[in-house]
Design a protein around this motif. Sequence first.
Motif, PDB file in Angstrom:
ATOM      1  N   CYS A   1      46.471 -19.555  -2.901  1.00  0.00           N
ATOM      2  CA  CYS A   1      47.739 -18.815  -2.853  1.00  0.00           C
ATOM      3  C   CYS A   1      47.749 -17.803  -1.713  1.00  0.00           C
ATOM      4  N   VAL A   2      46.643 -17.102  -1.531  1.00  0.00           N
ATOM      5  CA  VAL A   2      46.585 -16.131  -0.428  1.00  0.00           C
ATOM      6  C   VAL A   2      46.735 -16.838   0.912  1.00  0.00           C
ATOM      7  N   GLY A   3      46.046 -17.971   1.068  1.00  0.00           N
ATOM      8  CA  GLY A   3      46.140 -18.708   2.330  1.00  0.00           C
ATOM      9  C   GLY A   3      47.537 -19.255   2.584  1.00  0.00           C
ATOM     10  N   VAL A   4      48.163 -19.803   1.537  1.00  0.00           N
ATOM     11  CA  VAL A   4      49.512 -20.366   1.699  1.00  0.00           C
ATOM     12  C   VAL A   4      50.504 -19.281   2.055  1.00  0.00           C
ATOM     13  N   LEU A   5      50.458 -18.153   1.333  1.00  0.00           N
ATOM     14  CA  LEU A   5      51.399 -17.061   1.630  1.00  0.00           C
ATOM     15  C   LEU A   5      51.170 -16.506   3.020  1.00  0.00           C
TER      16      LEU A   5
ATOM     17  N   TYR B   1      62.363 -22.460   6.154  1.00  0.00           N
ATOM     18  CA  TYR B   1      62.349 -22.779   4.725  1.00  0.00           C
ATOM     19  C   TYR B   1      61.054 -22.244   4.100  1.00  0.00           C
ATOM     20  N   LYS B   2      60.780 -20.980   4.226  1.00  0.00           N
ATOM     21  CA  LYS B   2      59.488 -20.428   3.838  1.00  0.00           C
ATOM     22  C   LYS B   2      59.316 -20.386   2.325  1.00  0.00           C
ATOM     23  N   ILE B   3      60.336 -19.937   1.596  1.00  0.00           N
ATOM     24  CA  ILE B   3      60.205 -19.816   0.150  1.00  0.00           C
ATOM     25  C   ILE B   3      59.993 -21.192  -0.476  1.00  0.00           C
TER      26      ILE B   3
ATOM     27  N   ILE C   1      52.139 -24.259  -3.256  1.00  0.00           N
ATOM     28  CA  ILE C   1      51.409 -23.615  -4.356  1.00  0.00           C
ATOM     29  C   ILE C   1      51.466 -24.482  -5.606  1.00  0.00           C
ATOM     30  N   THR C   2      52.664 -25.050  -5.905  1.00  0.00           N
ATOM     31  CA  THR C   2      52.800 -25.906  -7.083  1.00  0.00           C
ATOM     32  C   THR C   2      51.895 -27.129  -6.986  1.00  0.00           C
TER      33      THR C   2
ATOM     34  N   SER D   1      50.087 -18.192   5.563  1.00  0.00           N
ATOM     35  CA  SER D   1      50.557 -19.176   6.555  1.00  0.00           C
ATOM     36  C   SER D   1      52.070 -19.098   6.776  1.00  0.00           C
ATOM     37  N   GLN D   2      52.805 -18.556   5.790  1.00  0.00           N
ATOM     38  CA  GLN D   2      54.252 -18.450   5.956  1.00  0.00           C
ATOM     39  C   GLN D   2      54.655 -17.283   6.849  1.00  0.00           C
ATOM     40  N   LEU D   3      53.684 -16.421   7.189  1.00  0.00           N
ATOM     41  CA  LEU D   3      53.991 -15.246   8.000  1.00  0.00           C
ATOM     42  C   LEU D   3      53.811 -15.492   9.485  1.00  0.00           C
ATOM     43  N   VAL D   4      53.191 -16.622   9.843  1.00  0.00           N
ATOM     44  CA  VAL D   4      52.941 -16.893  11.256  1.00  0.00           C
ATOM     45  C   VAL D   4      54.226 -17.407  11.905  1.00  0.00           C
ATOM     46  N   PRO D   5      54.408 -17.236  13.236  1.00  0.00           N
ATOM     47  CA  PRO D   5      55.689 -17.549  13.891  1.00  0.00           C
ATOM     48  C   PRO D   5      56.020 -19.022  13.968  1.00  0.00           C
TER      49      PRO D   5
END
Length: 777
Positions: free
Chosen positions: A91-95, A106-108, A115-116, A97-101
């Motif tokens: 979960c930490v890694g996935v979240l 469609y981040k959410i 995660i699912t 990865s959504q912050l990188v440019p």
Amino acid sequence: MTRRSWSRVLEGVLVVIALVTVVFVGVGVVEDGVAGLSPWWLVAIVLIVAMSATPLYLDRYDSWLVIGLEAVVLVFASLALQPHLALLVWCVGVLASQLVPWRSRYKIFNASVTITAGAVAVLVVDALRGPDPDDLLRTVAAVVVAFAAYYAVDVVTSVVSIDLESEASASSPDRGRVRESITLFMVFMGVNSVGVLAYVVERSTSPGYLALFAAPLVIIVLAVRSLTRERETARRLSVLFDIARAVHTARTQEQVVAEIARGVATFGKNGIAGLRAEPPGVREVGRPLICDERVMWLVLDENRGPKASTLTNTEALSNIVQQGEEALSRVRMTRELTFNAQHDALTSLTNRSVFLREVEHALVRVGRRPGRCAVLFCDLDGFKKINDQFGHEAGDAVLVEVARRLRTTLPPDMVLARLGGDEFAALVDGSSDIGAERIAQTLRSAVGRPIDFDGTDVVISVSVGVAYSNGTHTADQLVRNADIAMYDAKRSGRDRLVEYHPLMGTARVRALEMVDHLRRAIDTRELSVVYQPVISAGDGRLVGVEALTRWKLEGETIPPDVFIPIAEEANLIQPLGELVLDTVAADLPVLDRSLAPAVSIAVNISALQLSTDSFVEAVFAMQHRLDTHPLILEITETEAMSDEVIASAVMEEMIDHGVAFHVDDFGVGFSSLGYLMKLPVQGFKLDRLFSGSIDRDERNAELLASVIAMGEALGLQMVVEGIERATQIDVIRQRVDPASFRRLSWQGYLLGKPMEALDLGAWASRREDGRASVVGG
């Protein structure tokens, strides 16, 4: 609920599942702590972020399905850690990865899906691997099942979301997509096997040996990146090819724009991709497309889809714009040529052929319901005096002004036409609430107002004949009846309206008298033939002569455009045509001495002559006698040019025997692009209406150049007649591509007047002597 609403519901469900997963992780951390989670697991988080930048792409027609390579880290974590710790790292890694440019907008949704899917995989591994961590076979089986479920959750949810977002019914997957999905699954599982190997190494040796997996992971990332580049480049080139093919086969401007919009959407995989009026915004790339002085923008989402293509979005959009502009230019040219072929070049009113077609349609309509339609046939009174007093320029200005007044005064849906010269016509449909008499009076009032020409008021009037029909007439009959009524109005004093009735026979009697005179002239061979030279535009050589029929009745020269229609109507066109061929044959000995072997001889014919076997035989005999001189039959498009004649094999048979066909007087009367495409002709002659004022009228010059360009594109020979001034030739040379001169010739009094066969030889000798002196000097 709409499909878009169901998409929001799906996204909400995934977010809830992801939040439940996070809660599960939090509870596990609270209860069991983070024992066993060393700081080195931060490297795993970094790997998740880095490998998410190079995912596997499953190409769909309307979007992409993205399968991340970061799942290899989850494989290792699910085997090496407790479920809640493995999911914590995931979960930490996935979240993160959504912050990188490089992530999409469609981040959410992406984070929730990932995660699912990860939660499903971790729980399946925990449930299936068993209590013995050294049972490698069962461990591998658990990983295969777990990450097959991971793949299925990721793909299925993404497919459903894309289909719902598209606002269209989901299409069944074709075999190509199924094969692609299976192939990517195998690659996905092959990459994940590295995670299993890492787990085996970690349990069997020192954890430091895990650094050895850096090289294979880098190779995997580079291989996927290269594969993505190749696949995306191929897809983009394929889409560009499809766009180019679609826009260049589109027939209308609307179709071209629609194909461009559809192509950009396909290229950019929906999202914001498409054609719009607003320029590109932040994180968008666009290129302008000019269509009818309107600027539209081709826009793509810069952050959507693979980035590893050798063909950039900017280059692709520039290519689409170029294809679109070329297609729009072709459509505009076709539209202009079609308009010019169906409308009078001077007044822009419909021409005779279009008007007759509209009359025919109106007659069909009134034949199906009670009512009647009417034709108003109008002829300007005193128009010849205007030409004689002020010149043809003033006459043209009067015609243009009359046409403008008719368009602005009469009902906007009324069909108006210029039939030729100073003759106009109007069609009053049976559905009109305004009577023909009232319309005629309005028309006469509009025409009767003074017309200003260079400060001088020119006053004219109009004679109008009206003929009615309830659908029992043909278009030709109704127009002819209105014409007869107009002549009666002329004879009755002009400037008046006369309704046709069957007793009007004076004009018809005159026509019958003309028929008798013409029949007698043919029988006594009183008609003569003169020859007018045709000069090559390329090298100035004499390339042909046109045989022109002349008839004098009681000392008055009767123009061909008068007696040819009479001959057609009276069934005299066949003997008239044979007389012309016989006369040309009699002149052959003189012509052979005057003309080089390759100089062609053109004879004007009527479409009616093609329907008689005797005329065809006469042509074959004539062509045999001409020997080395090519025979050209110039056919004028009239109402006699029926579809039966066009569809017959007569013309093809004559062409097979070496006879060439040219369309005469192209661009006026009944001439149209439609007939030009139907007839198996090798060339056409541009009427003097096109060339008469090209050195004084910019629009006419552009029109002539466009028609010549069209003829060159169709591979047709072209003759421009009416060349009377050297400035006309200068204008043509300035505006026409020199490559067209190989197919272009001209004819007119500047180059040579019509002359008898004996005079033609002297003319040719003088011309050759003149050319030789110029060369010698």
